[in-house]
Each structure stands twice: as C-alpha cells, then as structure tokens.
Design an enzyme around this catalytic site. Sequence first.
Site, PDB file in Angstrom:
ATOM      1  CG  HIS A 168       0.377   6.212  -0.658  1.00 43.38           C
ATOM      2  ND1 HIS A 168      -0.611   6.954  -1.246  1.00 43.38           N
ATOM      3  CD2 HIS A 168      -0.209   5.562   0.385  1.00 43.38           C
ATOM      4  CE1 HIS A 168      -1.770   6.751  -0.593  1.00 43.38           C
ATOM      5  NE2 HIS A 168      -1.551   5.900   0.396  1.00 43.38           N
ATOM      6  CD  GLU A 174      -5.747   5.479   0.355  1.00 42.72           C
ATOM      7  OE1 GLU A 174      -4.843   6.308   0.604  1.00 42.72           O
ATOM      8  OE2 GLU A 174      -5.862   4.394   0.976  1.00 42.72           O
ATOM      9  CG  HIS A 220      -1.777   1.159   1.404  1.00 41.48           C
ATOM     10  ND1 HIS A 220      -3.109   1.157   1.081  1.00 41.48           N
ATOM     11  CD2 HIS A 220      -1.513   2.403   1.859  1.00 41.48           C
ATOM     12  CE1 HIS A 220      -3.633   2.345   1.336  1.00 41.48           C
ATOM     13  NE2 HIS A 220      -2.678   3.118   1.810  1.00 41.48           N
ATOM     14  CD  GLU A 221       1.556   3.650   3.796  1.00 41.27           C
ATOM     15  OE1 GLU A 221       1.758   4.731   3.197  1.00 41.27           O
ATOM     16  OE2 GLU A 221       0.523   3.433   4.484  1.00 41.27           O
TER      17      GLU A 221
END
Lengths: 501, 501
Positions: A267, A293, A263-264
């Site tokens: 980003h 997101e 997830h990160e």
Amino acid sequence: MKPDAATRYSRYVEFMNKIADIRNAGAVLQWDQETYLPAGAAEARGRQIATLSEIAHAHFSSDELGDLLQELNGSGDLTEKEKKNISLTLDDYNKNKKYSPAFVRNMSEQITRSFHAWMEARKKNDFVVFKPELEKLLQLKKEEAHILGFKGHIYNAHLDEHDKGLTVEVTDKLFQDLKKVLKKILPDLITYDEEPAFDFSMKKDLQWKLGIEVLELMGFDFQFGRQDISEHPFTISFHPTDVRLTTRINESNFSGMLWSCIHEGGHGLYEQGLPQNESGLPLGEACSLSIHESQSRLWENCVGRSIHFCGFLLEKLRLYDPEKFGKTDLQTFYRAVNKVKPTLIRTESDEVTYHYHVLIRYEIEKELMEGALSVAEIPERWNQLYKDYLGLDVPDYKSGCLQDIHWSHGSFGYFPTYTLGSLYAVQFFDTYKSTNNNWRQEIETGQFNSIRNWLKVNVYDYGKFYNSLELCNISTLHPLELSRFSEYLDTKFKTLTASII
Amino acid sequence: MKPDAATRYSRYVEFMNKIADIRNAGAVLQWDQETYLPAGAAEARGRQIATLSEIAHAHFSSDELGDLLQELNGSGDLTEKEKKNISLTLDDYNKNKKYSPAFVRNMSEQITRSFHAWMEARKKNDFVVFKPELEKLLQLKKEEAHILGFKGHIYNAHLDEHDKGLTVEVTDKLFQDLKKVLKKILPDLITYDEEPAFDFSMKKDLQWKLGIEVLELMGFDFQFGRQDISEHPFTISFHPTDVRLTTRINESNFSGMLWSCIHEGGHGLYEQGLPQNESGLPLGEACSLSIHESQSRLWENCVGRSIHFCGFLLEKLRLYDPEKFGKTDLQTFYRAVNKVKPTLIRTESDEVTYHYHVLIRYEIEKELMEGALSVAEIPERWNQLYKDYLGLDVPDYKSGCLQDIHWSHGSFGYFPTYTLGSLYAVQFFDTYKSTNNNWRQEIETGQFNSIRNWLKVNVYDYGKFYNSLELCNISTLHPLELSRFSEYLDTKFKTLTASII
C-alpha cells in the site's frame, strides 16, 4: 490552452490543494488517534476531526468550486489529463453536495465514538459495549445510501464508494464462482495440517528490525514515510512525501508482523509512487480500494509468500538467529509460511481460506444493509457462518466479530475489495512476469527494482485516470479473470501438497 | 440572563470551540512535525499547517464573530466571567483583524521553513544554513510589529504578545537590577567547582522509566497526556484532556532528562488543570507565558532542586541502581544537582547562571528588532556576550546561537518570560509554603497533593481572568518583587556553599 482556461485551472488546482491540506490534516489526527492518543482524549479528538470534516465538506461544496468546475467542464482548452481531473472532481462535487453539513459532522463524530467503543469492546471482549454505537453508525450508513442514491440493492451505494461501478449483482456472481473454486481445492489442502511444526517466535526488537529491513528492501522510502505500532495495522498517507504504515507485534509469531509489513508496504509503495505533480487532484490519487488492495496482496502473496522470496528471507533469518534458523530447510519454511488451515482471524489466515473470511463479512454487511439482520444478531450469524464455511467454533468476540476495525469506521463495502484485490494482484503479477525472464532470480536475491518499475508505470502513474476494470484492461490487456486466480492457487498449492506426500 | 444574550453567548461559545478545534488540529500537526515527521515531508507539512492557520484566521476575523462580540460586549446580562471572555476575545479579534490572510499564510510557511532550516543547521553545525530563513522570518516579525502597533520600542509589540503589558522599559529595569544581584552572588558560588564529581550516567530505558515515574508522582495524568522524544523538549496541549510533553535523553547525564521532565511536567499540570468548562475560551487558557513558565520553574527549581526533593529522589535512585547510588550521601547529591557553574547550554544551566543566558538572548533580540544587529552578526555577538557575562568561549554553533528552537519558530519576546517566570515561581512557592507547615515532609515523601491543590485554586482555575501582575497580586497578595528571588538564591546557595567549606 487559452490564458483564461489556464488561469481557471490554476485556481482549481489551488483550491483542491487547500481541500487536500484540510483532509490530510484530518488524516494526521486520525493516525495519531490510532497510534498515540491518550485514552482520555477520545472525545476532544472526535470533535477536532469532525470540525475538519465539516470544513473540508464546506470547501468541497462551495459555490466557488462549483462555478470553477462548471466553467472548466467540457472546455476544449484543457489537456486530456486536466479534463479527467475536472470530470472526476465534478462527479465528487455533485455527490458531496448531497450531504448536509450536519450529516457530515454527525457521521464523523459517530465514527469516532464507534471506534472508541470498538477499542473498549475488544479490550473487554464484550460485543455489548460496541453494539449501541454500531447500531447508530449503521443507521447513518443506511441514510447515507439513500442520500447518495443507488440502483438495485441498497448496498450498491457503499460498494460504489469503494470501487466505482461495483454492484451486489457483480459481486454475488463472482463470489458464487469463487466459492466453487475454494470448495473444490480446500479439502485436499487441509491434509497439510500434518506438516512438521515451525517455530515462528521472535523477540520484539528483532521483529521490529526485520520488518523495517524488509520494507527498505521493497523500496519503501523512510525519508518519506515511517512505521509505528497500532492495534490494527494500516496505511495512511498525508502526501506522497509522508506515508505512514503501522504494524503490530506478537512475540510468539513473527509471521503476523512480517507479512503485515509487506502487505502495508505494498500500500505504502503505491502511495509514495503516485504522481506528485497531480497531488491533491484525482489523478494524484489511487485508482480504487480494490486496486489499492491489489498492491498489498501482490507484495504479500505473489512476491512475499513465493518460494523465491522464502529462500531469500530464510537467508536473512539465518543472519538474525543462526542457531534457530541455521538448520531449517527451505521446503519446511515455505510450507510453514503457506500452511493452509481454517483459522478464526482473517489477518492471520492463508491465501486460500482468506476469501471465506471476506465472504462471511460480505454476506453479513449485505444483510445488515437490507435490514435482514440486526446488529444484535451479528455475533450469532458470524459464528454460524464460521461453522458453515470453515468448520470452526468461535470461542469469543475478540476472535469473532470484534476482530476487524472496519465497521467501527463505518467502512461497509470495504471487505469485498480485499478479494477483488487478490484477483487483480495475480493478474498484474502474471503480466509483470511475462515481461521479465529474470523475475525468479531477482526475488531470490532481494532485488525488487523491476517489479516496482512495472507497477510504477502500469499502476501508480495512472492515478485515478481509469477505474479498476479499465486499468486492468490497459495494464494486463485482459478483463479481470477469476480463472487466473484459480490457476494460481491450483499451481501453487498442488505443488506444495505434492511435496508433502 | 435574558434568553437573547444567553443564546448569543452559546453561539459565541460554539464558534470559539470550532476555532479551538482548528488551532488544536494545527497543534497536532506541529507536535507530529517535531516528534515523528519523516525528513522528506517538511514541505507538505508546512503547507498543511499554513492552511489551518489561514482557516483559523479567517474564522477568527469573520463578521459573524465580530457581530456576536459587538452585541455581547458590555451586555449587562452576562456573568463576570462571561464578560471577561467577551472582552478578551474582542481584544484578540481586533488584533487579528489587523493581519491579512496572506500575511498569516506567509508567516506560517516561513516558520515551517525556518524550523527545518534550523534542524538542518544544527545537524551540520553551520549557522549559514539557518541564516537566510531567519532573515526572512525576522523581516516578517518586524512587519508584524508594525501591523500590531506599539508604543516606544518596536520590541514592545512582541513582548506584549507573550505577556500582556510587558515593555522594554520594564524589562530593562528589571534585568539591570537582576544583573546586580547575579554579579554580587555569582563569584562566591563558583568556588563550587571544587566539589567531588557525581556520576549522572544512566541507561536510556532506565532514564525513560524514571522520567515517567516522577511525572506520575507529580500528578501528571497519563490518561490525559503522554510523553515522547524530540530534539528540544516542549509541552503542547490540544485540550486539557490531551497534553503532550517531550523530553530528550543523554545517557551520560540523566539530570538533563529528569529536570526537563519536571519542568515540562509543571507546564503540563497547568494545561491539564485549566478549567474544562471554559475550554476554547480565554478563561480556559493559561494566563500568560510568564505565568506558564512560573509553573515549570516552580516544579523544576523550588520543588525539584530542593534538598527535600533530592532526598526523596535519592531513595528512588537507590531502588533503580542500588550499587551506584547506595553509598551516595544526600549532601553530595544535592550539591551535584545544584552545582553552579557557567555553561554554554541554557537548558542545562543552573538556577543562577540561567538568567545570564536569558539576558544574552534578550539583548540580541532587542538589537535585532531595532536593526542595530543583523542576522549575520548574531554568532559574533552571541560569542562576545558569553565571554563578557559568563567568561566562556563558544566553540561551535550547536552549543552557541543554534542551541534554541525559539527563533526558528519566530518566538521573539519569549525568552524574557523565562526569567519573569522564575521570579513568579519563587513568589508563588513562598506563598504556598506559608499555608502548609508540612511542606518539607510532604516533598521528602513524594506527596504533591497540597502544592498541586494550591496551584489549582490560585493559578490554574483563573485561566486568563487576570494578567500576570494581577494574578500575582491576587494569589500572593504582593506585586512581583525581585527581592523574593534574590533572597531565595541567597539563602539556598549560601547554605550550599557553606556546607562545602
């Protein structure tokens, strides 16, 4: 371009880069605060961050910048991109001028106090420790809404901050429709509980190594970034050449660490991929929090929780621990990774129930902003909503209303972007798939070049040129459609449920 | 105090605290640069640090501050301490006004470039990588000397920056006398080489634990500080509540790590012990770099390498590794810790030969500043001086002229403070011992309260109220005396040599 406009534009770029330096320095102090700061240094750090905020604000509302922007705005001698930078900066400038220096300082100091109160409250599992600081912060956020101005609902001021043009009216409608979708599919999926247990335990050092390896495979460049440990995983960028991720490790369950890394990492790839020649300017920034997101969700869910990635990952796990993972079959692993079950912790929840977590926070924020709910009433309201939507009893504050960092940062209006991001993610991923017949095989073999290239060209390179909805139209040739998301859930989870029975 | 002066003084304090915030933010960026910065982020970081330097400089040379200082200077309505703050700030203000903003930015950016070139040069063991950046930096340091102005030798401008009032004339004389002392005692001590070998190897994790434990015993408060790993150990403070130490670990020799921890711990205790109510003002700052170094040397050598501390430490080591240290006797350990032997690396050298390392750097800096030596000639000159003074052949750049970080930071004039610090350390420690008959037993049992309290009252609490020589007179009732240091060496090492034969 006439020399005059060119010279002015260069001065504007130089000025903006100085402001970016100050803000990025503030970001370094914040990153340090959440990773390495000694416990007793909170007050001094709060003051340092507040001073930098104040200085950045002073520069960003200076007459020198204002005059430059006025002179450059509407100038025919600029390129389209330059014009866009100027008009977006002017919007921000006008908004920034509305804040007094004292308000900026107060807000910054209150955020630091609230953050440390939240940290302590979590440790003590006691909402009362957080309450007075959150009350002060909420008061400031209400004032801020009035300073910024808004049409309709007061919460619109904050929604707009996180995703330009977003309103309660739009979000309410979308969330109502989404609730119907969820309500329809969820009961069927929870039979899922019956699946055989899968042991996600893994030693700390091994988890750390696995996380780094997966990030490297995704293409996160450790030459221009790093990963550290923090209470709550986050991504922060000081420049496209210096992007910091954080994660947390629980030895009894590596899935939390791993999909949080992915997830990160999503980003982080966005931040590393932003156009460096526009650094410090709007076109060198991410489009919006919703689109940000979408990048993390796309990697975490569309890629990371797909059967193809699970196959690839299982091979890797077998190298890490042949004894433990040698005999696990892919279907068992895939089902364990995609288990649908109402849980208390948002960041550990599945792709379906996740959105109830967002809905709950959205409703509470809306009520807090309009004054229908007081800070003191948060725990009760929180627990009631978890009962209503997910049928769960919340046993304590830590796994209840103290679980997220956002309110301690004053980030009201942030949560809805998580759901919007999931919708955008599916739509981007659908479009990408239509351009590459080999996408399955590539993911199965850990090759992510083509997806990264698609994102680079269709998302990263635009910076802030378009807003979220415009970008969606440009890159997917369609407006944002909830149906895409519901079809995605339907297909994925029906197949999954079918394979159990 | 009349309200008017009181109000002005408050405004002065507020202004100074804002400048301290900016400088401390810059220090955080620098700390991060030397501990965690991704390799590819050097350029962006350099610009961020330069921007903060520029902003701090602009504030510190603003008319607003200048007017306040002029109004307050000489005001009879201030306390003695307040007057001292004002006069010291005014001196700095006048000095700061001499620098142009462009010069400040150039210097800051050049330091960052030189630092990264030094890092790379070390890694590649190639002086040529560092040379062009050091040349540019040296040129700026020469310009700086002329900007600041000096009497006599050009190097005086930089010596004065590190220890107010220090000159080549004073230092030359002191170093000539010191050379005589060293020349006299060294030959006798090197017989020492004959001692039985002692195995200082220790696993990384265990070394880390040992370092932290010793720092805690010394009284370094981890509530208000921390320790990390860096290429070159250093101490940096962002506030008395946030003091950062770094160390490095070599598994084949824990002594490097341990006495470097004690050394940096001495610096750290000073920074944590500075008067917090004067924070951001001169009286909240360390006296000088020489006195700072006296604090690290006092802990590292007078305490840390004493027979009493070695006894305490050996007990501790026996708990860490009973098998390895169980049978080592104290005399063997003490002699191993205090082995005198010419070596190539300054930070790993003993208390006696250490000062030759300083002398060599002092002579090179002096020659560089006056133009008698070019940057290109440094390696040859370095190697020749190591041959002349220590009888050593330097095999490569890494263990030669690339070993220290200082020149990459533009810190010319810093090295002499190491020797001065050693002299002050002995004199402070002598004076402390005369106040406490139990000092031996306390060190033997790991109790450091009384020494810390003595330092708090006689050094830390004064901040910058006195300069180095004044402080020495006040706290030891004597001027700085080389004889103290030579007696200390004589007593300590004669006993040691005697115990071998």
